[in-house]
Design a protein around this motif. Structure first.
Motif, PDB file in Angstrom:
ATOM      1  N   LEU A 167       1.605  -0.418  -1.215  1.00 14.89           N
ATOM      2  CA  LEU A 167       1.946  -0.090   0.162  1.00 14.89           C
ATOM      3  C   LEU A 167       3.451  -0.190   0.380  1.00 14.89           C
ATOM      4  O   LEU A 167       4.045   0.635   1.090  1.00 14.89           O
ATOM      5  CB  LEU A 167       1.201  -1.024   1.118  1.00 14.89           C
ATOM      6  CG  LEU A 167       1.314  -0.697   2.610  1.00 14.89           C
ATOM      7  CD1 LEU A 167       0.852   0.726   2.886  1.00 14.89           C
ATOM      8  CD2 LEU A 167       0.490  -1.691   3.419  1.00 14.89           C
ATOM      9  N   MET A 168       4.089  -1.169  -0.252  1.00 17.11           N
ATOM     10  CA  MET A 168       5.544  -1.305  -0.148  1.00 17.11           C
ATOM     11  C   MET A 168       6.231  -0.065  -0.721  1.00 17.11           C
ATOM     12  O   MET A 168       7.203   0.448  -0.155  1.00 17.11           O
ATOM     13  CB  MET A 168       6.007  -2.552  -0.892  1.00 17.11           C
ATOM     14  CG  MET A 168       7.504  -2.811  -0.784  1.00 17.11           C
ATOM     15  SD  MET A 168       8.046  -4.155  -1.870  1.00 17.11           S
ATOM     16  CE  MET A 168       7.989  -3.319  -3.469  1.00 17.11           C
ATOM     17  N   HIS A 169       5.719   0.442  -1.839  1.00 18.74           N
ATOM     18  CA  HIS A 169       6.296   1.642  -2.436  1.00 18.74           C
ATOM     19  C   HIS A 169       6.184   2.847  -1.504  1.00 18.74           C
ATOM     20  O   HIS A 169       7.115   3.661  -1.409  1.00 18.74           O
ATOM     21  CB  HIS A 169       5.576   1.974  -3.750  1.00 18.74           C
ATOM     22  CG  HIS A 169       6.002   1.134  -4.920  1.00 18.74           C
ATOM     23  ND1 HIS A 169       7.315   0.985  -5.290  1.00 18.74           N
ATOM     24  CD2 HIS A 169       5.268   0.415  -5.820  1.00 18.74           C
ATOM     25  CE1 HIS A 169       7.387   0.217  -6.374  1.00 18.74           C
ATOM     26  NE2 HIS A 169       6.158  -0.149  -6.701  1.00 18.74           N
ATOM     27  N   TYR A 170       5.032   2.976  -0.820  1.00 15.17           N
ATOM     28  CA  TYR A 170       4.798   4.154   0.011  1.00 15.17           C
ATOM     29  C   TYR A 170       5.372   4.043   1.422  1.00 15.17           C
ATOM     30  O   TYR A 170       5.492   5.055   2.113  1.00 15.17           O
ATOM     31  CB  TYR A 170       3.287   4.432   0.110  1.00 15.17           C
ATOM     32  CG  TYR A 170       2.692   5.018  -1.142  1.00 15.17           C
ATOM     33  CD1 TYR A 170       3.068   6.278  -1.595  1.00 15.17           C
ATOM     34  CD2 TYR A 170       1.725   4.320  -1.877  1.00 15.17           C
ATOM     35  CE1 TYR A 170       2.516   6.823  -2.749  1.00 15.17           C
ATOM     36  CE2 TYR A 170       1.161   4.857  -3.031  1.00 15.17           C
ATOM     37  CZ  TYR A 170       1.569   6.111  -3.464  1.00 15.17           C
ATOM     38  OH  TYR A 170       1.024   6.645  -4.605  1.00 15.17           O
ATOM     39  N   GLY A 175       5.922   8.281   8.549  1.00  9.72           N
ATOM     40  CA  GLY A 175       6.665   9.035   9.558  1.00  9.72           C
ATOM     41  C   GLY A 175       7.249  10.332   9.046  1.00  9.72           C
ATOM     42  O   GLY A 175       7.745  11.138   9.841  1.00  9.72           O
ATOM     43  N   VAL A 176       7.187  10.565   7.731  1.00 12.00           N
ATOM     44  CA  VAL A 176       7.683  11.827   7.181  1.00 12.00           C
ATOM     45  C   VAL A 176       6.695  12.937   7.542  1.00 12.00           C
ATOM     46  O   VAL A 176       5.493  12.799   7.278  1.00 12.00           O
ATOM     47  CB  VAL A 176       7.840  11.735   5.639  1.00 12.00           C
ATOM     48  CG1 VAL A 176       8.226  13.108   5.071  1.00 12.00           C
ATOM     49  CG2 VAL A 176       8.877  10.690   5.275  1.00 12.00           C
ATOM     50  N   PRO A 177       7.168  14.018   8.167  1.00 10.57           N
ATOM     51  CA  PRO A 177       6.247  15.105   8.540  1.00 10.57           C
ATOM     52  C   PRO A 177       5.470  15.621   7.337  1.00 10.57           C
ATOM     53  O   PRO A 177       6.029  15.871   6.271  1.00 10.57           O
ATOM     54  CB  PRO A 177       7.198  16.188   9.090  1.00 10.57           C
ATOM     55  CG  PRO A 177       8.392  15.431   9.568  1.00 10.57           C
ATOM     56  CD  PRO A 177       8.551  14.294   8.599  1.00 10.57           C
ATOM     57  N   GLY A 178       4.155  15.756   7.520  1.00 12.04           N
ATOM     58  CA  GLY A 178       3.305  16.272   6.462  1.00 12.04           C
ATOM     59  C   GLY A 178       2.746  15.211   5.536  1.00 12.04           C
ATOM     60  O   GLY A 178       1.956  15.534   4.641  1.00 12.04           O
ATOM     61  N   ALA A 241     -10.382   5.115   6.984  1.00  8.95           N
ATOM     62  CA  ALA A 241      -9.142   4.403   6.661  1.00  8.95           C
ATOM     63  C   ALA A 241      -8.250   4.258   7.890  1.00  8.95           C
ATOM     64  O   ALA A 241      -8.302   5.058   8.825  1.00  8.95           O
ATOM     65  CB  ALA A 241      -8.396   5.128   5.549  1.00  8.95           C
ATOM     66  N   GLU A 242      -7.395   3.220   7.854  1.00 11.47           N
ATOM     67  CA  GLU A 242      -6.520   2.908   8.973  1.00 11.47           C
ATOM     68  C   GLU A 242      -5.107   3.418   8.706  1.00 11.47           C
ATOM     69  O   GLU A 242      -4.513   3.106   7.667  1.00 11.47           O
ATOM     70  CB  GLU A 242      -6.464   1.396   9.210  1.00 11.47           C
ATOM     71  CG  GLU A 242      -7.745   0.792   9.787  1.00 11.47           C
ATOM     72  CD  GLU A 242      -7.990   1.253  11.214  1.00 11.47           C
ATOM     73  OE1 GLU A 242      -6.997   1.461  11.956  1.00 11.47           O
ATOM     74  OE2 GLU A 242      -9.164   1.414  11.579  1.00 11.47           O
ATOM     75  N   PRO A 243      -4.534   4.209   9.628  1.00  8.29           N
ATOM     76  CA  PRO A 243      -3.151   4.676   9.445  1.00  8.29           C
ATOM     77  C   PRO A 243      -2.185   3.490   9.399  1.00  8.29           C
ATOM     78  O   PRO A 243      -2.341   2.531  10.159  1.00  8.29           O
ATOM     79  CB  PRO A 243      -2.908   5.541  10.681  1.00  8.29           C
ATOM     80  CG  PRO A 243      -4.274   5.923  11.168  1.00  8.29           C
ATOM     81  CD  PRO A 243      -5.159   4.772  10.842  1.00  8.29           C
ATOM     82  N   VAL A 244      -1.218   3.566   8.518  1.00 10.91           N
ATOM     83  CA  VAL A 244      -0.210   2.518   8.414  1.00 10.91           C
ATOM     84  C   VAL A 244       0.916   2.838   9.377  1.00 10.91           C
ATOM     85  O   VAL A 244       1.455   3.956   9.374  1.00 10.91           O
ATOM     86  CB  VAL A 244       0.332   2.412   6.968  1.00 10.91           C
ATOM     87  CG1 VAL A 244       1.404   1.331   6.878  1.00 10.91           C
ATOM     88  CG2 VAL A 244      -0.807   2.118   5.998  1.00 10.91           C
ATOM     89  N   GLN A 245       1.270   1.871  10.214  1.00  9.05           N
ATOM     90  CA  GLN A 245       2.316   2.072  11.211  1.00  9.05           C
ATOM     91  C   GLN A 245       3.686   1.665  10.668  1.00  9.05           C
ATOM     92  O   GLN A 245       3.777   0.825   9.778  1.00  9.05           O
ATOM     93  CB  GLN A 245       1.995   1.261  12.476  1.00  9.05           C
ATOM     94  CG  GLN A 245       0.612   1.511  13.060  1.00  9.05           C
ATOM     95  CD  GLN A 245       0.435   2.950  13.503  1.00  9.05           C
ATOM     96  OE1 GLN A 245       1.380   3.600  13.964  1.00  9.05           O
ATOM     97  NE2 GLN A 245      -0.799   3.455  13.378  1.00  9.05           N
ATOM     98  N   GLN A 246       4.705   2.261  11.232  1.00  9.56           N
ATOM     99  CA  GLN A 246       6.052   1.877  10.851  1.00  9.56           C
ATOM    100  C   GLN A 246       6.335   0.454  11.324  1.00  9.56           C
ATOM    101  O   GLN A 246       5.894   0.026  12.384  1.00  9.56           O
ATOM    102  CB  GLN A 246       7.077   2.833  11.475  1.00  9.56           C
ATOM    103  CG  GLN A 246       7.078   4.231  10.850  1.00  9.56           C
ATOM    104  CD  GLN A 246       8.112   5.120  11.473  1.00  9.56           C
ATOM    105  OE1 GLN A 246       8.237   5.181  12.689  1.00  9.56           O
ATOM    106  NE2 GLN A 246       8.848   5.843  10.646  1.00  9.56           N
TER     107      GLN A 246
END
Length: 248
Positions: A167-170, A175-178, A241-246
């Motif tokens: 998760l740290m890597h990704y 927030g990147v479009p697409g 699955a749960e979206p990861v927030q900024q």
């Protein structure tokens, strides 16, 4: 030999040869042959007729129970690898590089991708900028299924740490479009790496780390095949699955 079951069901429901024929879009003489001569319709037509009659298709036409002959090799199978460790990371990278429509990754961690190819995030940004939809689902480190996998593979808390590392890597891609990043808590039967119509399936084996488990390389060949089965399983997990927030 008459199909007594079909005749009885039609009589009970008030169906005639003509009305059933109209319902399933065949000639009335075909329906008459089904009933009086024991003919078996094509599978698709039989399923449609059984649904109209409210009856089990195999009860009406037992011959359809016969299994279709199995293929020795699926037309979708490109290659079978004894273990994931046999596949160079360049294979994963080349698949993603060639993708123009869709990249899907379903794993618990799979940090080997970032470790062996540090430009992975740049590659995914480039593909997304070209209109490719990117979906990444990694394991929720706090999930009981992730923790159970660590115990089964005698990897202990290492799998949880690797999920957090993945998760740290990704995270820079959030927030990147697409590009969408999510975490999932499902039992991971297979790790999936999809690039358009190509798919690497890392089949998990109880007690064996993913790098030591087999991988089959599939290429989609029409609808309803092995490829679509795995693609549908990805979609099902993605929905949970749960979206990861900024952060911040």
């Amino acid at each position: 030999m008459r199909n007594e079951r079909l005749r009885a069901v039609m009589a009970a429901g008030g169906w005639t040869y003509a009305t059933l024929a109209k319902e399933v879009e065949v000639d009335p003489k075909s329906v008459e042959r089904w009933a009086n001569l024991g003919r078996t319709p094509r599978r698709a037509t039989a399923l449609q007729a059984a649904e109209a009659l409210g009856e089990d298709v195999h009860a009406l036409w037992p011959a359809l129970r016969q299994a279709r002959p199995a293929r020795a090799i699926s037309p979708e199978l490109v290659a079978l690898h004894e273990q994931r460790a046999d596949i160079p990371v360049s294979t994963f990278v080349e698949m993603m590089t060639q993708a123009s429509k869709q990249i899907d990754v379903l794993v618990y961690a799979a940090v080997f991708l970032h470790e062996a190819y540090p430009r992975l995030n740049d590659l995914l940004r480039e593909r997304a900028a070209e209109g490719c939809a990117v979906r990444i689902a990694v394991g929720d480190a706090d999930s009981s299924n992730v923790q159970a996998r660590g115990q089964e593979e005698q990897f202990g808390h290492g799998i949880e740490s690797r999920c957090r590392l993945a998760l740290m890597h990704y995270r820079p891609l959030i927030g990147v479009p697409g590009i969408e990043i999510r975490t999932h808590q499902t039992t991971l039967y297979n790790s999936l790496y999809r690039a358009d119509d190509q798919l690497l399936v890392n089949a998990h084996v109880w007690g064996v780390n993913a790098y030591g488990a087999p991988v089959w390389h599939l290429r989609r060949n029409g609808e309803g095949g092995m490829f679509d089965t795995y693609a549908a399983s990805f979609d099902a997990v993605w929905e949970t699955a749960e979206p990861v927030q900024q952060e911040g």
